[in-house]
Design a protein around this motif. Structure first.
Motif, mmCIF file in Angstrom:
data_model
loop_
_atom_site.group_PDB
_atom_site.id
_atom_site.type_symbol
_atom_site.label_atom_id
_atom_site.label_comp_id
_atom_site.label_asym_id
_atom_site.label_seq_id
_atom_site.Cartn_x
_atom_site.Cartn_y
_atom_site.Cartn_z
ATOM 1 N N TYR A 181 16.435 -64.493 -36.223
ATOM 2 C CA TYR A 181 15.474 -64.766 -35.157
ATOM 3 C C TYR A 181 15.536 -63.728 -34.047
ATOM 4 C CZ TYR A 181 15.305 -68.939 -37.876
ATOM 5 O OH TYR A 181 15.168 -69.783 -38.934
ATOM 6 N N SER A 185 21.595 -70.138 -32.728
ATOM 7 C CA SER A 185 20.545 -69.311 -33.297
ATOM 8 C C SER A 185 21.162 -68.392 -34.347
ATOM 9 C CB SER A 185 19.891 -68.499 -32.185
ATOM 10 O OG SER A 185 18.817 -67.762 -32.704
ATOM 11 N N ARG A 217 22.260 -67.144 -25.178
ATOM 12 C CA ARG A 217 21.324 -67.689 -24.205
ATOM 13 C C ARG A 217 20.467 -68.769 -24.864
ATOM 14 N NH1 ARG A 217 17.256 -67.070 -20.739
ATOM 15 N NH2 ARG A 217 17.785 -66.542 -18.591
ATOM 16 N N VAL A 218 20.003 -68.463 -26.072
ATOM 17 C CA VAL A 218 19.194 -69.429 -26.812
ATOM 18 C C VAL A 218 20.025 -70.683 -27.096
ATOM 19 C CG1 VAL A 218 18.010 -69.862 -28.999
ATOM 20 C CG2 VAL A 218 17.741 -67.661 -27.855
ATOM 21 N N ARG A 219 21.288 -70.480 -27.431
ATOM 22 C CA ARG A 219 22.165 -71.616 -27.727
ATOM 23 C C ARG A 219 22.261 -72.528 -26.506
ATOM 24 N NH1 ARG A 219 25.786 -74.747 -26.377
ATOM 25 N NH2 ARG A 219 27.343 -73.232 -25.792
ATOM 26 N N GLU A 265 20.093 -72.807 -24.028
ATOM 27 C CA GLU A 265 18.805 -73.418 -23.715
ATOM 28 C C GLU A 265 18.443 -74.500 -24.727
ATOM 29 O OE1 GLU A 265 16.422 -72.122 -21.190
ATOM 30 O OE2 GLU A 265 18.254 -71.221 -20.406
ATOM 31 N N ALA A 266 18.580 -74.157 -26.006
ATOM 32 C CA ALA A 266 18.076 -75.040 -27.060
ATOM 33 C C ALA A 266 19.115 -76.054 -27.537
ATOM 34 C CB ALA A 266 17.594 -74.211 -28.244
ATOM 35 N N LEU A 283 21.626 -62.615 -26.224
ATOM 36 C CA LEU A 283 20.398 -63.413 -26.306
ATOM 37 C C LEU A 283 20.615 -64.652 -27.170
ATOM 38 C CD1 LEU A 283 17.709 -60.605 -26.716
ATOM 39 C CD2 LEU A 283 18.132 -62.006 -24.692
ATOM 40 N N MET A 284 21.374 -64.489 -28.253
ATOM 41 C CA MET A 284 21.639 -65.649 -29.110
ATOM 42 C C MET A 284 22.415 -66.717 -28.358
ATOM 43 S SD MET A 284 22.244 -64.586 -33.047
ATOM 44 C CE MET A 284 23.210 -63.127 -32.943
ATOM 45 N N TYR A 292 13.219 -64.457 -24.426
ATOM 46 C CA TYR A 292 13.954 -65.698 -24.181
ATOM 47 C C TYR A 292 14.267 -65.878 -22.701
ATOM 48 C CZ TYR A 292 14.480 -65.133 -29.174
ATOM 49 O OH TYR A 292 14.211 -64.932 -30.491
#
Lengths: 304, 305
Positions: free
Chosen positions: B301, B297, B288-290, B292-293, B285-286, B79
């Motif tokens: 995943y 998350s 971070r994904v939150r 970005e996206a 990381l989750m 990610y």
């Protein structure tokens, strides 16, 4: 706020005042992971009764409360779905017992929320208890009705069993204070799923009182989590959440249901429950309950 | 005067340190824990926290396959996140890690000295350290002899740390105080100073095998100790590693705030502050994904480790 002027009849304040006691007022909070926390945001909103008078302050849930609720629901999922169907039925029946024991309290809240007469309110509570018992009875019958042994052309025992999808987001209906709430909540958990219930913005308090029932009736913490606040604020986060597996958009206002369905499909292909509006007093049928289930089919080799 | 020259000099020094105001330390830690980190600052904090992680597995059930997978994740968390600071394993798995992280900035840390109890003869402990260093460990996480510390034999503890430091050669030495067994924050302050005076490059809260592991008040006291030690010892900066029980991004941010407010900005660097953790990385990381996206998350995943 000049409470004396705005407080409605039947509220704790006026009841206590008549009895010459100091009012023991209730703080309505969220229900997450078996506990009753305030909103992470610290926000509250005023809930009014049917006549527009001040009733109580309720927690105004934020997206972070929704996130925490999903984590709690996910944590509770293996335990709840791993129980025997028979045991789930027993626990749900226990919920109905405790609900019945609070009949008068719920009737008073329904009255205050909707303005119906005493008998109508009691009838709604009774219908809600009966509805809950009906779903409790389904717990150990779902597999027989929904699953089965399949005929196949080969040396296999082939059977299908229903399994819960996982964590569901349930938007409680806006047109019913208690019966509709119970009618969307029970089917979400009877099959072994866990859920995050977003109470109707108009009738949030019966949902929190129902949470008190759930908290005291052997239902493991986190199986049901209740958020109060603005559906339009938290529902999109639940619809796009990758760790939510299903969403019931019954309580979505106006065009929001479309947006939620798109978000649900665009993230992780959630199961979306978008059933036609019904009279909550009608026979609920099995669609809502089966909507939270997926079918696992097993091919088992047989000796020849 | 060299305070580590005799038991009485050392005791005099350590007991001469000002006592810790336990209630005050708790209150300060609690107050700092309420700071919120949002938006751009959060983005930076997430990557900083990731780059400070010592990705750890210290289980009897560790297999080469599991450790290899962890090393791959340490190099490339995915990610778009930066690599972590180090992997932390038992000594027998060091050669495997060295091969697995070769060519990346990830360092290999090994626990040693009869981890986690520290109950072995000195020569056994030193042999443990030497074998890990010979296998290529960049960092050694040793445990102090808590029994000796609690019975007041400070010189014995000091000599042991110094001997291990000598055995480490170029490898960095992290000294685990196991604060959950020290009883009081005064004990934590003394153990911190004792370790630093004896040559520690890092002081580390816990093994992760004893509850409570890292807590904010304990880490606060240790950060104060490294800050004061830098003034005491001609600016030598000792690092702090908080290990055990740090599982969420929110927890990690609390530690970062603490480091910034107590030790100072210079310590906000993987060379001077580390987070010993395993499940924390997935939560970071989750988040971070939150960011970005724009949506949350879920653990489905993320890798199962």
């Amino acid at each position: 706020m000049s409470e004396g002027a705005q407080v409605s009849e039947g509220s704790e304040v006026s009841v206590a005042a008549e009895a010459g006691r100091i009012a023991v007022r209730k703080t309505y909070k969220l229900y997450v992971g078996g506990a009753f926390p305030r909103s992470e945001s610290g926000r509250t909103f005023e809930v009014t009764d049917h006549a527009g008078g001040f009733w109580a302050n309720a927690a105004l849930a934020s997206r972070k409360d929704a996130r925490d609720a999903v984590v709690a629901a996910r944590k509770a999922f293996p335990g709840w779905s791993g129980r025997t169907a028979y045991n789930r039925g027993q626990v749900l029946y226990r919920v109905a017992e405790v609900l019945e024991g609070r009949r008068a309290q719920f009737a008073a809240e329904v009255r205050l929320a909707t303005g119906v007469c005493r008998d109508e309110a009691l009838a709604e509570v009774d219908a809600a208890v009966d509805r809950w018992v009906w779903y409790a009875g389904w717990a150990d019958k779902i597999a027989q009705v929904r699953g089965g042994v399949n005929p196949v052309a080969g040396p296999f025992a082939n059977f299908s069993v229903p399994e819960p999808s996982g964590v569901a987001a349930v938007l409680a209906p806006r047109d019913s204070a208690l019966l509709g709430l119970v009618s969307v909540l029970a089917p979400a958990i009877v099959g072994g799923g866990t859920c995050v219930l977003v109470a109707s913005a108009r009738y949030p308090l019966p949902a929190i009182t129902l949470a008190e029932v759930l908290a005291t009736s052997d239902l493991p913490g986190g199986v049901v989590n209740v958020l109060t606040g603005q559906v339009a604020e938290v529902a999109p986060w639940l619809a796009s959440h990758m760790d939510v597996n299903a969403i019931d958009v019954t309580g979505a206002p106006g065009g929001l249901a479309d947006d939620l369905a798109v978000a649900a499909a665009g993230s992780n292909l959630k199961r979306v429950l978008r059933l036609p509006p019904v009279a909550w007093t009608a026979d609920p049928g099995v669609d809502r309950m089966f909507g939270y289930l997926e079918t696992k089919t097993i091919w088992h080799p047989m000796g020849l | 005067m060299d305070v580590t020259s005799s038991d009485s000099a050392l005791r005099g020094f350590l007991h001469g340190l000002p006592g810790v105001d336990e209630v005050g330390a708790r209150a300060r830690a609690e107050e700092l824990a309420r700071r919120s980190v949002k938006a751009d600052a959060k983005r930076l904090a997430l990557d900083l926290a990731i780059s400070m992680i010592d990705l750890t597995t210290l289980e009897g059930q560790d297999t080469p396959g599991k450790v290899q997978a962890m090393c791959a994740k340490a190099r490339q968390p995915g990610y778009g996140a930066p690599p972590v600071a180090a992997v932390c394993v038992y000594p027998d798995l060091v050669p495997l890690c060295v091969a697995a992280v070769k060519g990346s900035p990830v360092r290999v840390a090994s626990v040693a000295t009869a981890f986690p109890s520290g109950r072995a003869a000195l020569d056994v402990k030193l042999a443990d350290v030497k074998s890990a260093v010979a296998a290529g460990a960049d960092e050694i996480d040793m445990v102090i002899d808590r029994g000796a510390f609690l019975s007041g034999r400070y010189l014995a503890v000091s000599e042991e740390v110094a001997a291990v430091k000598a055995a480490c050669g170029d490898a960095h030495l992290k000294v685990i105080l196991e604060t959950g067994e020290l009883g009081t924050l005064d004990g934590v302050r003394r153990a911190s100073w004792l370790a630093m005076l004896s040559g520690a490059d890092f002081i580390k809260t816990s093994t992760g095998k004893v509850a409570p592991a890292a807590t904010l008040p304990v880490t606060l006291v240790m950060l104060e100790a490294v800050r004061d030690f830098a003034r005491f010892d001609g600016g030598r900066r000792v690092g702090v590693k908080a290990a055990g029980g740090i599982r969420t991004a929110k927890d990690a941010f609390r530690y970062l705030v603490l480091v910034n407010e107590v030790a100072g900005e210079e310590w906000l660097d993987p060379r001077y502050f580390r987070l010993g953790a395993s499940s924390l990385l997935n939560d970071l990381l989750m988040q971070r994904v939150r960011m970005e996206a724009g949506r949350y998350s879920g653990p489905d995943y993320m890798t199962v480790d």
